[in-house]
Design a protein around this motif. Structure first.
Motif, PDB file in Angstrom:
ATOM      1  N   PHE A 244      -9.415   5.299  -6.838  1.00  0.00           N
ATOM      2  CA  PHE A 244      -8.751   4.149  -6.229  1.00  0.00           C
ATOM      3  C   PHE A 244      -7.735   3.504  -7.173  1.00  0.00           C
ATOM      4  O   PHE A 244      -6.766   2.902  -6.712  1.00  0.00           O
ATOM      5  N   VAL A 245      -7.958   3.600  -8.479  1.00  0.00           N
ATOM      6  CA  VAL A 245      -6.954   3.108  -9.423  1.00  0.00           C
ATOM      7  C   VAL A 245      -5.653   3.872  -9.247  1.00  0.00           C
ATOM      8  O   VAL A 245      -4.555   3.306  -9.291  1.00  0.00           O
ATOM      9  N   ASN A 246      -5.768   5.183  -9.020  1.00  0.00           N
ATOM     10  CA  ASN A 246      -4.566   5.992  -8.789  1.00  0.00           C
ATOM     11  C   ASN A 246      -3.958   5.733  -7.416  1.00  0.00           C
ATOM     12  O   ASN A 246      -2.736   5.634  -7.276  1.00  0.00           O
ATOM     13  N   ILE A 247      -4.797   5.625  -6.404  1.00  0.00           N
ATOM     14  CA  ILE A 247      -4.302   5.398  -5.043  1.00  0.00           C
ATOM     15  C   ILE A 247      -3.582   4.054  -4.939  1.00  0.00           C
ATOM     16  O   ILE A 247      -2.567   3.928  -4.246  1.00  0.00           O
ATOM     17  N   MET A 248      -4.103   3.035  -5.654  1.00  0.00           N
ATOM     18  CA  MET A 248      -3.544   1.685  -5.557  1.00  0.00           C
ATOM     19  C   MET A 248      -2.658   1.321  -6.743  1.00  0.00           C
ATOM     20  O   MET A 248      -2.350   0.140  -6.955  1.00  0.00           O
ATOM     21  N   SER A 249      -2.258   2.309  -7.516  1.00  0.00           N
ATOM     22  CA  SER A 249      -1.395   2.048  -8.669  1.00  0.00           C
ATOM     23  C   SER A 249      -0.090   1.373  -8.225  1.00  0.00           C
ATOM     24  O   SER A 249       0.519   1.781  -7.234  1.00  0.00           O
ATOM     25  N   PRO A 250       0.352   0.327  -8.947  1.00  0.00           N
ATOM     26  CA  PRO A 250       1.591  -0.360  -8.556  1.00  0.00           C
ATOM     27  C   PRO A 250       2.848   0.471  -8.798  1.00  0.00           C
ATOM     28  O   PRO A 250       3.912   0.167  -8.249  1.00  0.00           O
ATOM     29  N   SER A 251       2.721   1.524  -9.585  1.00  0.00           N
ATOM     30  CA  SER A 251       3.906   2.326  -9.902  1.00  0.00           C
ATOM     31  C   SER A 251       4.045   3.546  -9.001  1.00  0.00           C
ATOM     32  O   SER A 251       5.119   3.804  -8.453  1.00  0.00           O
ATOM     33  N   ASN A 252       2.961   4.307  -8.820  1.00  0.00           N
ATOM     34  CA  ASN A 252       3.086   5.533  -8.023  1.00  0.00           C
ATOM     35  C   ASN A 252       1.931   5.748  -7.058  1.00  0.00           C
ATOM     36  O   ASN A 252       1.722   6.856  -6.570  1.00  0.00           O
ATOM     37  N   GLY A 253       1.150   4.705  -6.789  1.00  0.00           N
ATOM     38  CA  GLY A 253       0.049   4.827  -5.844  1.00  0.00           C
ATOM     39  C   GLY A 253       0.539   4.919  -4.412  1.00  0.00           C
ATOM     40  O   GLY A 253       1.541   4.302  -4.032  1.00  0.00           O
ATOM     41  N   ILE A 254      -0.192   5.675  -3.591  1.00  0.00           N
ATOM     42  CA  ILE A 254       0.236   5.896  -2.206  1.00  0.00           C
ATOM     43  C   ILE A 254       0.249   4.590  -1.411  1.00  0.00           C
ATOM     44  O   ILE A 254       1.098   4.394  -0.532  1.00  0.00           O
ATOM     45  N   VAL A 255      -0.685   3.683  -1.708  1.00  0.00           N
ATOM     46  CA  VAL A 255      -0.731   2.412  -0.972  1.00  0.00           C
ATOM     47  C   VAL A 255       0.539   1.601  -1.221  1.00  0.00           C
ATOM     48  O   VAL A 255       1.165   1.088  -0.283  1.00  0.00           O
ATOM     49  N   ASN A 256       0.940   1.499  -2.481  1.00  0.00           N
ATOM     50  CA  ASN A 256       2.156   0.740  -2.790  1.00  0.00           C
ATOM     51  C   ASN A 256       3.415   1.470  -2.348  1.00  0.00           C
ATOM     52  O   ASN A 256       4.426   0.831  -2.045  1.00  0.00           O
ATOM     53  N   ASN A 257       3.355   2.795  -2.295  1.00  0.00           N
ATOM     54  CA  ASN A 257       4.499   3.541  -1.748  1.00  0.00           C
ATOM     55  C   ASN A 257       4.711   3.194  -0.280  1.00  0.00           C
ATOM     56  O   ASN A 257       5.853   3.048   0.182  1.00  0.00           O
ATOM     57  N   ILE A 258       3.636   3.059   0.449  1.00  0.00           N
ATOM     58  CA  ILE A 258       3.725   2.678   1.863  1.00  0.00           C
ATOM     59  C   ILE A 258       4.261   1.252   1.993  1.00  0.00           C
ATOM     60  O   ILE A 258       5.106   0.955   2.856  1.00  0.00           O
ATOM     61  N   ILE A 259       3.747   0.352   1.120  1.00  0.00           N
ATOM     62  CA  ILE A 259       4.220  -1.039   1.150  1.00  0.00           C
ATOM     63  C   ILE A 259       5.722  -1.111   0.882  1.00  0.00           C
ATOM     64  O   ILE A 259       6.473  -1.824   1.566  1.00  0.00           O
ATOM     65  N   GLU A 260       6.170  -0.346  -0.106  1.00  0.00           N
ATOM     66  CA  GLU A 260       7.602  -0.328  -0.432  1.00  0.00           C
ATOM     67  C   GLU A 260       8.422   0.299   0.683  1.00  0.00           C
ATOM     68  O   GLU A 260       9.561  -0.118   0.942  1.00  0.00           O
ATOM     69  N   PHE A 261       7.857   1.303   1.350  1.00  0.00           N
ATOM     70  CA  PHE A 261       8.569   1.959   2.448  1.00  0.00           C
ATOM     71  C   PHE A 261       8.896   0.961   3.566  1.00  0.00           C
ATOM     72  O   PHE A 261       9.945   1.049   4.205  1.00  0.00           O
ATOM     73  N   PHE A 262       7.981   0.002   3.780  1.00  0.00           N
ATOM     74  CA  PHE A 262       8.208  -0.995   4.820  1.00  0.00           C
ATOM     75  C   PHE A 262       8.883  -2.255   4.272  1.00  0.00           C
ATOM     76  O   PHE A 262       8.912  -3.296   4.944  1.00  0.00           O
ATOM     77  N   GLY A 263       9.413  -2.161   3.049  1.00  0.00           N
ATOM     78  CA  GLY A 263      10.209  -3.251   2.513  1.00  0.00           C
ATOM     79  C   GLY A 263       9.459  -4.278   1.701  1.00  0.00           C
ATOM     80  O   GLY A 263      10.030  -5.321   1.340  1.00  0.00           O
ATOM     81  N   GLY A 264       8.192  -4.029   1.397  1.00  0.00           N
ATOM     82  CA  GLY A 264       7.410  -4.983   0.623  1.00  0.00           C
ATOM     83  C   GLY A 264       7.511  -4.743  -0.867  1.00  0.00           C
ATOM     84  O   GLY A 264       8.126  -3.775  -1.318  1.00  0.00           O
ATOM     85  N   GLU A 265       6.899  -5.645  -1.630  1.00  0.00           N
ATOM     86  CA  GLU A 265       6.868  -5.530  -3.081  1.00  0.00           C
ATOM     87  C   GLU A 265       5.543  -4.914  -3.518  1.00  0.00           C
ATOM     88  O   GLU A 265       4.492  -5.176  -2.921  1.00  0.00           O
ATOM     89  N   PRO A 266       5.565  -4.079  -4.562  1.00  0.00           N
ATOM     90  CA  PRO A 266       4.319  -3.473  -5.056  1.00  0.00           C
ATOM     91  C   PRO A 266       3.304  -4.540  -5.468  1.00  0.00           C
ATOM     92  O   PRO A 266       3.676  -5.604  -5.972  1.00  0.00           O
ATOM     93  N   VAL A 267       2.027  -4.245  -5.236  1.00  0.00           N
ATOM     94  CA  VAL A 267       0.946  -5.178  -5.560  1.00  0.00           C
ATOM     95  C   VAL A 267       0.006  -4.525  -6.568  1.00  0.00           C
ATOM     96  O   VAL A 267      -0.418  -3.387  -6.373  1.00  0.00           O
ATOM     97  N   ASN A 268      -0.305  -5.243  -7.635  1.00  0.00           N
ATOM     98  CA  ASN A 268      -1.282  -4.757  -8.608  1.00  0.00           C
ATOM     99  C   ASN A 268      -2.653  -5.269  -8.173  1.00  0.00           C
ATOM    100  O   ASN A 268      -3.111  -6.328  -8.595  1.00  0.00           O
ATOM    101  N   PHE A 269      -3.312  -4.508  -7.308  1.00  0.00           N
ATOM    102  CA  PHE A 269      -4.543  -4.960  -6.668  1.00  0.00           C
ATOM    103  C   PHE A 269      -5.651  -5.285  -7.665  1.00  0.00           C
ATOM    104  O   PHE A 269      -6.470  -6.168  -7.412  1.00  0.00           O
ATOM    105  N   PHE A 270      -5.701  -4.568  -8.781  1.00  0.00           N
ATOM    106  CA  PHE A 270      -6.800  -4.730  -9.730  1.00  0.00           C
ATOM    107  C   PHE A 270      -6.535  -5.820 -10.772  1.00  0.00           C
ATOM    108  O   PHE A 270      -7.388  -6.065 -11.619  1.00  0.00           O
ATOM    109  N   MET A 271      -5.395  -6.461 -10.688  1.00  0.00           N
ATOM    110  CA  MET A 271      -5.093  -7.548 -11.616  1.00  0.00           C
ATOM    111  C   MET A 271      -4.646  -8.798 -10.877  1.00  0.00           C
ATOM    112  O   MET A 271      -4.064  -9.709 -11.468  1.00  0.00           O
TER     113      MET A 271
END
Length: 304
Positions: free
Chosen positions: A132-159
């Motif tokens: 999950f650290v990799n999936i939710m990574s703010p730099s290359n995680g798939i979750v943040n990639n999806i957020i950026e795709f829809f125009g959002g800002e990356p989120v550092n979920f664990f911090m």
């Protein structure tokens, strides 16, 4: 006297079964009951070099320190909130999964789904934390990639304190929901099929069968699992949180278990951490008793 004779004769008739109990009883005695003696540390100013016998006795000093600590309120609040979220959000999911799988007619599909949802349980929290650290990574995680795709800002979920509790609940549900459903699937399998046949003849729909047969039929199992879950409220997933949190999210993620770890092993406050652990165990005991009483009042069913 008569009862004693009957008990003795029963033991003689089933001596082989009683022999099988011995390894389990020895295990409980050595690893469960013998360590209870160590609780004495909670009432001492424990010195690792002097041992339990030579350490100074301070009575309730460690508990007074706990209740007057600035961290106590924050740790208790975090523990109760995370546990409450897990109960409210995650407890019904295995029940729903079990009912869903019971309604599936295609056996191959049912077995495939069961296998998929069971698998995460067999992965350790170390693996899942890294995943999950990799999936939710703010730099290359798939979750943040999806957020950026829809125009959002990356989120550092664990911090981020605003998201950390949600991450804890989501990862716990992903890992254990399928496995916890096994108990309810087994309970549903034990229901009398004739009840469903009779309800079909009466014109009951599948939804009506769920609410009139399935749920009442597994109510005692639901009550039992709920009581057991209530008893672990103060644990809140210590191992999981230890692997996922960091000092930036202590405000919302530090629970009693992680606090004990930091005080006991990191700061070597053995007496204080033992007092915290004893407090957790005593509260857990009363929660089990209270959960059983509440469940009996609401459903009329009790486990003792």
């Amino acid at each position: 006297m008569k009862g004693r004779i009957q008990w003795t004769s029963q033991v003689r008739r089933n001596y082989d079964l009683y022999l099988l109990l011995i390894p389990g009883l020895v295990f409980l005695a050595i690893f469960k009951y013998t360590p209870i003696y160590g609780l004495v540390i909670a009432f001492q100013e424990f010195n690792i070099f002097k041992g339990i016998g030579g350490s100074e006795w301070v009575g309730l000093k460690q508990f007074e320190r706990l209740f007057s600590s600035d961290d106590f309120g924050r740790v208790m609040t975090n523990t109760l909130l995370i546990s409450l979220y897990k109960i409210v959000i995650l407890f019904p999911i295995p029940i729903a999964l079990a009912i869903f799988l019971n309604e599936v007619g295609k056996m191959w599909f049912k077995r495939t789904v069961q296998t998929i949802i069971y698998l995460p349980h067999f992965l350790s929290w170390v693996i899942i934390a890294g995943l999950f650290v990799n999936i939710m990574s703010p730099s290359n995680g798939i979750v943040n990639n999806i957020i950026e795709f829809f125009g959002g800002e990356p989120v550092n979920f664990f911090m981020d304190n605003d998201y950390f509790r949600s991450v804890i609940v989501a990862t716990a549900g992903w890992k254990e929901a399928g496995w916890n459903a096994i108990i309810f699937i087994a309970a549903i399998a034990g229901l009398d099929p004739e009840l469903y046949e009779a309800s079909k003849l009466d014109g009951a729909s599948r939804i009506q069968q769920i609410f009139t047969i399935t749920l009442p039929g597994i109510a005692s199992t639901i009550v039992l699992m709920f009581i057991l879950r209530i008893g672990h409220v103060l644990e809140a997933g210590t191992e999981q949180i230890l692997l996922l949190y960091n000092p930036t999210v202590y405000e919302t993620g530090d629970v009693i278990g992680t606090y004990i770890y930091r005080m006991g092993l990191t700061s070597m406050e053995y007496s204080f951490s033992t007092a915290v652990g004893l407090f957790e165990s005593v509260i857990g005991f009363f929660l089990v008793i209270g959960g059983n009483w509440m469940a009996k009042r609401v459903t009329g069913k009790s486990i003792w």
